[in-house]
Structures are given as structure tokens and as C-alpha cells.
Scaffold this active site. Structure first.
Site, mmCIF file in Angstrom:
data_model
loop_
_atom_site.group_PDB
_atom_site.id
_atom_site.type_symbol
_atom_site.label_atom_id
_atom_site.label_comp_id
_atom_site.label_asym_id
_atom_site.label_seq_id
_atom_site.Cartn_x
_atom_site.Cartn_y
_atom_site.Cartn_z
ATOM 1 N N SER A 295 51.091 24.852 44.733
ATOM 2 C CA SER A 295 51.695 25.970 44.004
ATOM 3 C C SER A 295 51.611 27.290 44.745
ATOM 4 O O SER A 295 52.327 28.235 44.390
ATOM 5 C CB SER A 295 51.036 26.122 42.624
ATOM 6 O OG SER A 295 49.633 26.342 42.754
ATOM 7 N N ASP B 21 48.284 35.003 37.128
ATOM 8 C CA ASP B 21 47.703 34.230 36.032
ATOM 9 C C ASP B 21 46.277 33.875 36.432
ATOM 10 O O ASP B 21 45.713 34.485 37.342
ATOM 11 C CB ASP B 21 48.555 33.002 35.680
ATOM 12 C CG ASP B 21 48.713 32.017 36.834
ATOM 13 O OD1 ASP B 21 47.917 32.076 37.790
ATOM 14 O OD2 ASP B 21 49.639 31.177 36.775
ATOM 15 N N HIS C 263 46.841 32.024 40.199
ATOM 16 C CA HIS C 263 47.804 32.358 41.256
ATOM 17 C C HIS C 263 47.913 33.859 41.528
ATOM 18 O O HIS C 263 47.885 34.673 40.606
ATOM 19 C CB HIS C 263 49.180 31.806 40.871
ATOM 20 C CG HIS C 263 49.168 30.331 40.626
ATOM 21 N ND1 HIS C 263 49.140 29.803 39.349
ATOM 22 C CD2 HIS C 263 49.156 29.281 41.483
ATOM 23 C CE1 HIS C 263 49.121 28.476 39.437
ATOM 24 N NE2 HIS C 263 49.119 28.144 40.718
#
Length: 357
Positions: free
Chosen positions: A37, A332, A335
Site C-alpha cells: 500500500s 490514517d 499510511h
């Protein structure tokens, strides 16, 4: 900050480029990306998995390259480090996801992302979330290479594939979502996290060699961040970093540095392999946030607490999401914000990747 091996001139030129937005005189015709990610630009939108971010408020500040503040599948409020790196090499400011049906070969010819959020070096990690395992990312790259030959012709495609910069960024999920989260899995097989790290480094080496066999000659293998300082991994009572996880990341990174040194001198065919120091960049921000333009480093911008909200828990209905993500290191609970992604990209360009300019 790592010691530079060349003069400061390339750094000064790069900083001028970054500030001006002008094209760089690069010898990199395309950016090819593998990982999780930290670098997935939207592939998970097109597979059956719960690990996705194709909804608001993700992407709310993405307004370049045709962006309109809409979610793209990037796990951030805006661009990722690879997007900034692409732009620094004079390439488009957004790296397209290979699985995006709207990405045709004219756009993929200058960059393609095969990364999948939730993935790891370990296939067992990717299986936990039904995301693309590393071998599948490689299969899609082989498919891409064949399409590129049809699109550009054999000679031009070969030139593009050999001169492209290949970025690999993964490993955090292997530890946080697999080794430490599934006691009956790899933790039962490897008594020490360092032993598991050795296994992952073996996979990383095999992957780098596979890319080299397919024509890659410029590789950037990224290390792990100080993962014990991610908001989700901080101590609930005190907010302190989980130093055990940071030590594991540092140990893995030391092994990766050694691997990079061996590969850089041993792959042959004019190949260059560099180590992407993500840990150092993030650690510098955490140590002195104000000096780097940050205010909050302990919680993510999204949600009421910023300590556990991510993925579907970070959504348009999340209360108290911050108004200015630029003040935060994390978007978040896991990340980085676009601001931190840009800082990481600039640090990497100024310390290692400038060698490919």
C-alpha cells in the site's frame, strides 16, 4: 542523513526541479513499481479484497495530473512518493495502476504500478487479505512487457525496460499483519523475527534476480519505516513507539543494505541496485517534526482518534477528520500523508536516486 557519493550539484539541480516543477534531464523513460500500500496506485480497486481505499476521504487533496480530489485507490490524501519520483524524472506526475481499465499502453509506456495494498514478500501475507502476491505482480509485469513490445516495437521496448527505474517497496505487512498477528503462522515456524527477516530477504533477492533476468538494470529496493511508530502500533496508554518493532525494521534494513551491496556488484550487465532509506527519512520527521513542517506525528488525520482508523474505518462519515492534512505525518493509522510522501521522495532523490538522472 546518508553520506553522498557525488558532488552537491545534482542535489541542487534536483531541488530546483522539484520547486519549479520543470522536467528533469533524465535517462529514465519509465517507472516500474512493485510492492504494497505504500506504492499501490489503485490495483486493489480491481480485485476482490477488502483492502482498498477507493472512497472518500482518500484522495481528497489529489489535484494534479488530471486529479480532482477524488479517491484513486492510493492509501493517502494525495500523491504517493512514487508519483513525486516519477515527476522528478520528467515523467507524468501520477503513476498508473496496471489493472486500471482506463490505463492504456500510451500511459503505461512511461510508468506502471503492479503493487497491491496488503501484499508482502511472503505469499502467506498476501493470502491473508486476498491481494496480489509478489509472484502475481511479476506475472503481470511479464504480461506488460509483452504488450509494451507490441506497442513500441521490440527495440524501443527493450530500451525502455532496460533504462526504466524499478522500485520495490514492501515488508511491513509481513511483520505487522503476519508474523506478529498470526501466532500459528510464520511465528510458529520462525522463533525469532530476525530468522523470519532472513527468509524475507531471500525472497527479495530472488525477486531482484528475476527482474534482472527480465531486463531490469536500475533497481531501488526500499527498506522498512520505523514501523513501531506508526499510529496503529504506538502504545495505547502512552503513545510511545513500540521499539521492538523498530528494532526489527532496523535489523531487516541492515540485511537489505548488505543484499543491495552484493547485488549491485554482482548482477552484471551494467545493473545498478540502490537501497531506498525510508526509515531514516521518517525517523528524521518523527525526531523533529517542526523542522520539517509537521505538527502532529502521533496520530493520523483521518477519524476521531487517528490511532486505528484506516481502510473502511476511514470514510466520508468519519467524525473529526482533520481539515489540513499537511500538518500531519500520517493520513490514517498506517499510511503517510502526501506531505510525508513528498518528503520521502525528495530525500530519496537527493541521496540515491539522483544517480540515475
Amino acid at each position: 542523513m546518508p553520506t553522498l557519493r557525488r558532488s552537491l550539484l545534482p542535489i541542487i539541480l534536483l531541488q530546483l526541479h522539484t520547486l519549479s516543477g520543470g522536467p528533469a534531464a533524465a535517462k529514465v523513460p519509465a517507472l516500474i513499481v512493485f510492492g504494497d500500500s505504500t506504492v499501490d496506485t489503485g490495483n486493489n480497486n480491481y480485485i476482490a479484497t477488502v483492502i482498498r481505499s477507493d472512497f472518500a476521504p482518500y484522495g481528497r487533496d489529489l489535484r494534479v495530473g488530471g486529479g480532482s480530489g477524488q479517491p484513486t485507490g492510493r492509501f493517502s490524501n494525495g500523491r504517493l512518493a512514487i508519483d513525486f519520483i516519477s515527476e522528478a524524472f520528467g515523467l507524468p506526475p501520477l503513476v498508473p495502476a496496471y489493472l486500471d481499465p482506463n490505463a492504456d499502453m500510451s500511459s503505461l509506456a512511461t510508468g506502471a504500478c503492479f503493487a497491491s495494498a496488503g501484499a508482502g514478500y511472503d505469499n502467506a501475507t498476501s493470502d491473508l487479505f486476498s491481494v496480489l502476491p509478489l509472484w502475481k505482480e511479476l506475472d503481470y509485469f511479464k504480461e506488460y512487457a509483452a504488450k509494451l513490445r507490441s506497442f513500441l516495437g521490440d527495440d524501443k521496448a527493450q530500451e525502455t525496460l532496460s533504462e526504466a527505474l524499478y522500485i520495490v517497496s514492501m515488508g511491513t505487512n509481513d511483520f505487522l499483519e503476519n508474523y506478529y498477528a498470526v501466532p500459528s503462522g510464520r511465528a510458529a515456524q520462525y522463533a525469532a523475527a530476525s530468522d523470519y527477516a532472513g527468509y524475507l530477504l531471500g525472497v527479495a533477492e530472488a525477486f531482484a534476480r528475476a527482474l534482472h533476468a527480465l531486463g531490469a538494470r536500475k533497481l531501488d529496493l526500499n527498506g522498512l519505516p520505523p514501523m513501531g511508530c506508526l499510529p496503529l502500533e504506538r502504545r495505547a496508554a502512552t503513545g510511545a513507539c513500540t521499539e521492538e518493532y523498530n528494532a526489527v525494521a532496523a535489523g531487516f534494513n541492515a540485511g537489505l543494505r548488505d543484499l543491495v551491496a552484493r547485488l549491485d556488484g554482482g548482477l552484471g550487465g551494467g545493473a545498478r541496485v540502490v537501497y531506498g532509506d525510508v526509515y531514516g527519512a521518517v525517523a528524521d520527521v518523527l525526531a523533529d517534526p517542526a523542522a520539517h513542517g509537521f505538527e502532529d506525528i502521533g496520530a493520523g488525520c483521518c477519524g476521531a482518534t487517528g490511532r486505528f482508523e484506516m481502510g473502511y474505518m476511514c470514510n466520508a462519515a468519519s467524525p473529526l477528520t482533520c481539515a489540513d492534512a499537511g500538518k500531519y505525518a500520517f493520513w490514517d493509522a498506517i499510511h503517510p500523508t502526501e506531505h510525508l510522501h513528498r518528503f520521502i521522495a525528495d530525500r530519496k532523490m537527493n541521496t540515491t536516486l539522483y544517480e540515475f538522472l
